[in-house]
Design a protein around this motif. Structure first.
Motif, PDB file in Angstrom:
ATOM      1  N   MET A   1       0.659  -1.056  -0.145  1.00 48.79           N
ATOM      2  CA  MET A   1      -0.065  -0.151   0.366  1.00 48.79           C
ATOM      3  C   MET A   1       0.914   1.501  -0.106  1.00 48.79           C
ATOM      4  SD  MET A   1      -3.413   1.009   2.653  1.00 48.79           S
ATOM      5  CE  MET A   1      -2.654   1.661   3.683  1.00 48.79           C
ATOM      6  N   LYS A   2       0.502   2.484  -1.065  1.00 45.40           N
ATOM      7  CA  LYS A   2       1.195   3.496  -0.593  1.00 45.40           C
ATOM      8  C   LYS A   2       1.230   3.908   0.409  1.00 45.40           C
ATOM      9  CE  LYS A   2       0.748   4.407  -6.389  1.00 45.40           C
ATOM     10  NZ  LYS A   2       0.796   5.338  -6.934  1.00 45.40           N
ATOM     11  N   ARG A   3       2.561   4.757   0.624  1.00 48.38           N
ATOM     12  CA  ARG A   3       2.336   5.534   2.440  1.00 48.38           C
ATOM     13  C   ARG A   3       3.341   7.757   1.607  1.00 48.38           C
ATOM     14  NH1 ARG A   3       7.940   4.349   5.679  1.00 48.38           N
ATOM     15  NH2 ARG A   3       7.298   6.758   5.900  1.00 48.38           N
ATOM     16  N   ASP A   4       2.402   7.992   2.219  1.00 48.25           N
ATOM     17  CA  ASP A   4       3.357   9.281   2.286  1.00 48.25           C
ATOM     18  C   ASP A   4       4.615   9.421   2.528  1.00 48.25           C
ATOM     19  OD1 ASP A   4       1.407  10.520   1.370  1.00 48.25           O
ATOM     20  OD2 ASP A   4      -0.597  11.149   3.149  1.00 48.25           O
ATOM     21  N   ILE A   5       5.538  10.245   2.253  1.00 52.24           N
ATOM     22  CA  ILE A   5       6.847  10.875   2.389  1.00 52.24           C
ATOM     23  C   ILE A   5       6.948  11.404   2.411  1.00 52.24           C
ATOM     24  CG2 ILE A   5       9.208   9.570   1.777  1.00 52.24           C
ATOM     25  CD1 ILE A   5       7.220   7.315   0.503  1.00 52.24           C
ATOM     26  N   SER A   6       8.133  12.220   3.597  1.00 54.02           N
ATOM     27  CA  SER A   6       8.307  13.581   3.291  1.00 54.02           C
ATOM     28  C   SER A   6       9.532  13.833   3.134  1.00 54.02           C
ATOM     29  CB  SER A   6       8.170  14.568   4.407  1.00 54.02           C
ATOM     30  OG  SER A   6       6.228  14.595   4.533  1.00 54.02           O
ATOM     31  N   CYS A   7      10.358  14.838   2.343  1.00 56.46           N
ATOM     32  CA  CYS A   7      11.675  14.672   2.915  1.00 56.46           C
ATOM     33  C   CYS A   7      12.762  15.747   2.051  1.00 56.46           C
ATOM     34  CB  CYS A   7      12.941  13.216   1.918  1.00 56.46           C
ATOM     35  SG  CYS A   7      12.712  12.745   0.448  1.00 56.46           S
ATOM     36  N   ALA A   8      13.828  16.249   1.501  1.00 59.88           N
ATOM     37  CA  ALA A   8      14.458  17.055   1.323  1.00 59.88           C
ATOM     38  C   ALA A   8      15.463  16.481  -0.057  1.00 59.88           C
ATOM     39  CB  ALA A   8      15.149  17.862   2.048  1.00 59.88           C
ATOM     40  N   ILE A   9      15.003  17.513  -1.124  1.00 56.49           N
ATOM     41  CA  ILE A   9      15.331  16.188  -1.999  1.00 56.49           C
ATOM     42  C   ILE A   9      16.439  18.014  -2.777  1.00 56.49           C
ATOM     43  CG2 ILE A   9      15.320  15.416  -4.543  1.00 56.49           C
ATOM     44  CD1 ILE A   9      13.361  13.119  -3.536  1.00 56.49           C
ATOM     45  N   ASN A  10      17.311  17.639  -3.423  1.00 58.12           N
ATOM     46  CA  ASN A  10      18.179  19.296  -3.671  1.00 58.12           C
ATOM     47  C   ASN A  10      17.655  20.463  -3.181  1.00 58.12           C
ATOM     48  OD1 ASN A  10      19.298  17.593  -5.180  1.00 58.12           O
ATOM     49  ND2 ASN A  10      17.720  17.689  -6.859  1.00 58.12           N
ATOM     50  N   GLY A  11      17.491  19.827  -1.467  1.00 60.22           N
ATOM     51  CA  GLY A  11      17.595  21.673  -0.826  1.00 60.22           C
ATOM     52  C   GLY A  11      16.027  21.547  -0.489  1.00 60.22           C
ATOM     53  N   ARG A  12      14.658  21.150  -0.867  1.00 60.22           N
ATOM     54  CA  ARG A  12      13.457  21.542  -0.996  1.00 60.22           C
ATOM     55  C   ARG A  12      12.742  20.654  -0.458  1.00 60.22           C
ATOM     56  NH1 ARG A  12      10.794  21.622  -6.892  1.00 60.22           N
ATOM     57  NH2 ARG A  12       8.823  21.294  -5.609  1.00 60.22           N
ATOM     58  N   LYS A  13      12.183  21.262   0.386  1.00 59.01           N
ATOM     59  CA  LYS A  13      10.939  19.846   1.107  1.00 59.01           C
ATOM     60  C   LYS A  13      10.250  18.666  -0.032  1.00 59.01           C
ATOM     61  CE  LYS A  13      10.510  19.404   5.847  1.00 59.01           C
ATOM     62  NZ  LYS A  13      10.531  18.350   5.843  1.00 59.01           N
ATOM     63  N   ARG A  14       9.773  17.964  -0.351  1.00 56.59           N
ATOM     64  CA  ARG A  14       9.244  17.314  -1.133  1.00 56.59           C
ATOM     65  C   ARG A  14       8.133  16.161  -0.433  1.00 56.59           C
ATOM     66  NH1 ARG A  14      10.940  17.873  -6.771  1.00 56.59           N
ATOM     67  NH2 ARG A  14       8.766  16.838  -6.895  1.00 56.59           N
ATOM     68  N   ARG A  15       7.019  16.354  -0.796  1.00 59.32           N
ATOM     69  CA  ARG A  15       6.306  15.217  -0.176  1.00 59.32           C
ATOM     70  C   ARG A  15       5.310  14.616  -1.510  1.00 59.32           C
ATOM     71  NH1 ARG A  15       4.222  14.501   4.650  1.00 59.32           N
ATOM     72  NH2 ARG A  15       2.198  14.019   5.091  1.00 59.32           N
ATOM     73  N   PHE A  16       5.003  13.101  -1.083  1.00 61.26           N
ATOM     74  CA  PHE A  16       4.463  12.743  -2.201  1.00 61.26           C
ATOM     75  C   PHE A  16       4.128  11.134  -1.336  1.00 61.26           C
ATOM     76  CE2 PHE A  16       8.752   9.771  -2.384  1.00 61.26           C
ATOM     77  CZ  PHE A  16       9.197  10.937  -2.011  1.00 61.26           C
ATOM     78  N   THR A  17       3.334  10.458  -2.337  1.00 63.25           N
ATOM     79  CA  THR A  17       3.092   9.081  -2.263  1.00 63.25           C
ATOM     80  C   THR A  17       3.444   8.256  -3.195  1.00 63.25           C
ATOM     81  OG1 THR A  17       1.079  10.145  -1.597  1.00 63.25           O
ATOM     82  CG2 THR A  17       1.274   8.092  -1.959  1.00 63.25           C
TER      83      THR A  17
END
Ligand code: FES
Ligand code: FES
Length: 156
Positions: free
Chosen positions: A1-17
């Protein structure tokens, strides 16, 4: 099952599933459309998928998406600043260190991590530092010259 993930990529906060069991490489390329990071072997042998993960160069094909929560990740797309190539990228151009170019993003990220840890590496240290990255075209000498040139540019 997909889950929400938050992290920083190339200095920018990203939130995705994403599915937690797909690889970080697949998240970067297929979910976030950051296709600069390449898939060569998919088994940890070629380094084409190298990204910087919490300050260390890692093979993104060997990590799963569920590890991405809270991570600080840099890919080749994060290297240019204000429309200007990073000194490592400039050094690749000036030394002619790419031919087909498929390996270059992985090398560039590996070299960034190497020079951040050791700003003035010896030739042996450069060779050791790049041992996990393969290139089928260049014979490596121009890549090693590019590392030396990048170290100079970056003020070693
Ligand atoms: S694609 Fe990851 S090491 Fe080859
Ligand atoms: S330039 Fe072709 S694999 Fe390195």
């Amino acid at each position: 099952m997909k889950r929400d993930i938050s992290c920083a990529i190339n200095g920018r906060k990203r939130r995705f599933t994403a599915e937690p069991c797909i690889t970080v490489l697949d998240v970067l390329r297929d979910v976030l459309h950051l296709t600069g990071t390449k898939e060569g072997c998919g088994t940890g042998d070629c380094g084409a998928c190298t990204v910087i993960w919490n300050g260390k160069a890692v093979n993104s094909c060997l990590l799963l998406a569920n590890r991405m929560e809270g991570a600080d990740i840099w890919t080749v797309e994060g290297m240019m600043k204000h429309g200007k190539l990073h000194p490592i990228q400039e050094a690749f151009v000036e030394e002619g260190a790419t031919q087909c170019g498929f390996c270059a993003p992985g090398f560039i990220m590996r070299i960034k991590a190497l020079l951040e840890e050791n700003p003035n590496p010896s030739d042996d240290e450069i060779v050791q530092g790049l041992v996990g990255n393969l290139c089928r075209c260049t014979g490596y000498q121009d890549i090693i010259s590019a590392v030396r040139r990048a170290a100079e540019k970056m003020g070693a």
